[in-house]
Design a protein around this motif. Structure first.
Motif, mmCIF file in Angstrom:
data_model
loop_
_atom_site.group_PDB
_atom_site.id
_atom_site.type_symbol
_atom_site.label_atom_id
_atom_site.label_comp_id
_atom_site.label_asym_id
_atom_site.label_seq_id
_atom_site.Cartn_x
_atom_site.Cartn_y
_atom_site.Cartn_z
ATOM 1 N N MET A 1 52.751 -9.114 -28.608
ATOM 2 C CA MET A 1 51.665 -9.904 -28.060
ATOM 3 C C MET A 1 50.449 -8.999 -27.875
ATOM 4 O O MET A 1 50.576 -7.877 -27.387
ATOM 5 C CB MET A 1 52.095 -10.526 -26.733
ATOM 6 N N PRO A 2 49.247 -9.475 -28.223
ATOM 7 C CA PRO A 2 48.055 -8.636 -28.104
ATOM 8 C C PRO A 2 47.721 -8.331 -26.645
ATOM 9 O O PRO A 2 48.058 -9.095 -25.738
ATOM 10 C CB PRO A 2 46.958 -9.470 -28.756
ATOM 11 N N ALA A 3 47.042 -7.203 -26.449
ATOM 12 C CA ALA A 3 46.678 -6.776 -25.098
ATOM 13 C C ALA A 3 45.559 -7.635 -24.517
ATOM 14 O O ALA A 3 45.378 -7.672 -23.307
ATOM 15 C CB ALA A 3 46.254 -5.315 -25.121
ATOM 16 N N THR A 4 44.791 -8.302 -25.348
ATOM 17 C CA THR A 4 43.707 -9.158 -24.869
ATOM 18 C C THR A 4 43.814 -10.522 -25.523
ATOM 19 O O THR A 4 44.498 -10.704 -26.523
ATOM 20 C CB THR A 4 42.319 -8.555 -25.210
ATOM 21 N N LYS A 5 43.143 -11.474 -24.949
ATOM 22 C CA LYS A 5 43.068 -12.839 -25.488
ATOM 23 C C LYS A 5 41.614 -13.157 -25.781
ATOM 24 O O LYS A 5 40.705 -12.601 -25.159
ATOM 25 C CB LYS A 5 43.592 -13.868 -24.476
ATOM 26 N N GLN A 6 41.399 -14.072 -26.694
ATOM 27 C CA GLN A 6 40.053 -14.476 -27.070
ATOM 28 C C GLN A 6 39.823 -15.911 -26.643
ATOM 29 O O GLN A 6 40.713 -16.761 -26.783
ATOM 30 C CB GLN A 6 39.879 -14.344 -28.580
ATOM 31 N N ILE A 7 38.628 -16.190 -26.119
ATOM 32 C CA ILE A 7 38.241 -17.546 -25.740
ATOM 33 C C ILE A 7 37.116 -17.975 -26.669
ATOM 34 O O ILE A 7 36.149 -17.241 -26.855
ATOM 35 C CB ILE A 7 37.746 -17.612 -24.282
ATOM 36 N N ILE A 8 37.258 -19.152 -27.226
ATOM 37 C CA ILE A 8 36.205 -19.707 -28.067
ATOM 38 C C ILE A 8 35.653 -20.917 -27.331
ATOM 39 O O ILE A 8 36.398 -21.830 -26.981
ATOM 40 C CB ILE A 8 36.748 -20.103 -29.449
ATOM 41 N N LYS A 36 33.254 -12.483 -18.188
ATOM 42 C CA LYS A 36 34.414 -11.838 -17.560
ATOM 43 C C LYS A 36 34.240 -11.750 -16.053
ATOM 44 O O LYS A 36 35.189 -11.969 -15.291
ATOM 45 C CB LYS A 36 34.635 -10.457 -18.154
ATOM 46 N N VAL A 37 33.028 -11.442 -15.591
ATOM 47 C CA VAL A 37 32.757 -11.378 -14.150
ATOM 48 C C VAL A 37 32.944 -12.761 -13.531
ATOM 49 O O VAL A 37 33.573 -12.906 -12.475
ATOM 50 C CB VAL A 37 31.339 -10.840 -13.869
ATOM 51 N N PHE A 38 32.404 -13.806 -14.172
ATOM 52 C CA PHE A 38 32.579 -15.161 -13.662
ATOM 53 C C PHE A 38 34.052 -15.538 -13.589
ATOM 54 O O PHE A 38 34.502 -16.111 -12.600
ATOM 55 C CB PHE A 38 31.830 -16.179 -14.521
ATOM 56 N N LEU A 39 34.810 -15.229 -14.636
ATOM 57 C CA LEU A 39 36.238 -15.574 -14.632
ATOM 58 C C LEU A 39 37.008 -14.797 -13.569
ATOM 59 O O LEU A 39 37.896 -15.340 -12.917
ATOM 60 C CB LEU A 39 36.840 -15.329 -16.018
ATOM 61 N N LYS A 40 36.670 -13.526 -13.382
ATOM 62 C CA LYS A 40 37.338 -12.722 -12.355
ATOM 63 C C LYS A 40 37.052 -13.312 -10.968
ATOM 64 O O LYS A 40 37.950 -13.438 -10.139
ATOM 65 C CB LYS A 40 36.868 -11.268 -12.435
ATOM 66 N N ALA A 41 35.785 -13.682 -10.714
ATOM 67 C CA ALA A 41 35.427 -14.303 -9.436
ATOM 68 C C ALA A 41 36.164 -15.629 -9.269
ATOM 69 O O ALA A 41 36.636 -15.961 -8.181
ATOM 70 C CB ALA A 41 33.921 -14.517 -9.347
#
Length: 91
Positions: A1-8, A36-41
């Motif tokens: 499984m990849p270490a990161t995921k992609q969002i489209i 990424k900041v918005f998603l982390k928040a």
């Protein structure tokens, strides 16, 4: 499984250019770090996790969130009145 995921995501080209321009000109970053900041928040704080500064948009967004929370438990019932997601984009 990849270490990161992609969002489209699909967004209006004008909104994309405005957001990209603001990120580059005001902070010297791309859209990816901002998202990424918005998603982390979003995942670490109560509610949405970030503040919407525009009063009209904030009120409509809060009303939309309340409506969605109420509709979650009303499966099969008529839709509740109030703002739609489309209304948030048009403001």
């Amino acid at each position: 499984m990849p270490a990161t995921k992609q969002i489209i995501i699909r967004i209006d080209p004008k909104l994309y250019e405005q957001a990209r321009f603001k990120c580059q000109n005001e902070w010297g970053i791309g859209l990816s770090p901002l998202l990424k900041v918005f998603l982390k928040a979003f995942v670490t704080q109560d509610g949405v996790g970030f503040c919407i500064g525009d009063q009209n948009l904030r009120r409509k967004f809060n009303n939309w969130l309340v409506k969605k929370g109420l509709e979650k438990n009303r499966k099969g019932c008529a839709p509740l009145p109030g703002p739609r997601l489309k209304d948030l984009y048009e403001l």
